[in-house]
Design an enzyme around this catalytic site. Sequence first.
Site, PDB file in Angstrom:
ATOM      1  N   CYS A 110     -19.437 -43.846  17.908  1.00 30.30           N
ATOM      2  CA  CYS A 110     -18.729 -45.052  18.342  1.00 30.30           C
ATOM      3  C   CYS A 110     -18.975 -45.211  19.834  1.00 30.30           C
ATOM      4  O   CYS A 110     -18.897 -44.225  20.582  1.00 30.30           O
ATOM      5  CB  CYS A 110     -17.229 -44.909  18.066  1.00 30.30           C
ATOM      6  N   HIS A 152     -16.251 -49.608   9.898  1.00 31.79           N
ATOM      7  CA  HIS A 152     -16.024 -49.097  11.254  1.00 31.79           C
ATOM      8  C   HIS A 152     -15.477 -50.209  12.161  1.00 31.79           C
ATOM      9  O   HIS A 152     -14.493 -50.002  12.884  1.00 31.79           O
ATOM     10  CB  HIS A 152     -17.347 -48.543  11.798  1.00 31.79           C
ATOM     11  N   GLU A 153     -16.110 -51.380  12.114  1.00 43.81           N
ATOM     12  CA  GLU A 153     -15.729 -52.461  13.043  1.00 43.81           C
ATOM     13  C   GLU A 153     -14.390 -53.096  12.668  1.00 43.81           C
ATOM     14  O   GLU A 153     -13.587 -53.413  13.554  1.00 43.81           O
ATOM     15  CB  GLU A 153     -16.825 -53.527  13.112  1.00 43.81           C
ATOM     16  N   HIS A 156     -11.519 -51.134  13.934  1.00 52.62           N
ATOM     17  CA  HIS A 156     -11.191 -51.323  15.353  1.00 52.62           C
ATOM     18  C   HIS A 156     -10.110 -52.392  15.540  1.00 52.62           C
ATOM     19  O   HIS A 156      -9.315 -52.326  16.475  1.00 52.62           O
ATOM     20  CB  HIS A 156     -12.432 -51.753  16.133  1.00 52.62           C
TER      21      HIS A 156
HETATM   22 ZN    ZN Z   1     -16.603 -48.071  17.271  1.00 49.40          ZN
END
Ligand code: ZN
Length: 204
Positions: A110, A152-153, A156
């Site tokens: 990341c 993953h995004e 966030h």
């Molecule tokens: Zn990330």
Amino acid sequence: MLLKIRQAGDPVLRGSARALTPDEIRSSAIEELIERMRATMSDAPGVGLAAPQIGEPIRLVVIEDRPDTLEGISAEDLKARERSAIPFHALFNPVLRIEDPTIAEFFEGCLSVHGFVALVPRAIGVRVDALDHHANPMTIHARGWYARILQHETDHLEGTLCIDRMEPRSFTTSDNHARYWRSKPIDEVADTLGLRTAAVRKRG
Ligand code: ZN
């Protein structure tokens, strides 16, 4: 031009980001932000960037997996990860659902946890409903590495980092990953480290 990428420990990475209205999405300010995020992601380099990572708590992510990046990766690794080029695109207010819960486990990094990677188990198939940069609804069905990037995004935007989902014992500096682990099959890495999800891991 480039934006500063916030690092783990910054509170903006732990909050829930707010949705944008269609008028906001179509604004020149957001158009400019997308371009700056694109440049920042490309420079890092990375394959995805969520707005909280550059200090903006809004539900916007940008993604691009460039062909020239993939040239440096073996055909075998690309196949195992189901990874191929993804054209640049921005997603607003994305909602992710798991379509294929089969777990794949690979090392993942990341830009906000700079210099480290870890094994992160992820579902292999997802659906994302979002708005595009014209605020038009769009649906993505993704598998493999693209599905991983989307998980993953979108994480966030809820203040979740990959280190919350990682196999803690696999956490390594990027240098030591290259030195000790990168060339080993994931199953061998998992056996060496005695990882908990060994029983459900997809071979790769
Ligand atoms: Zn990330």
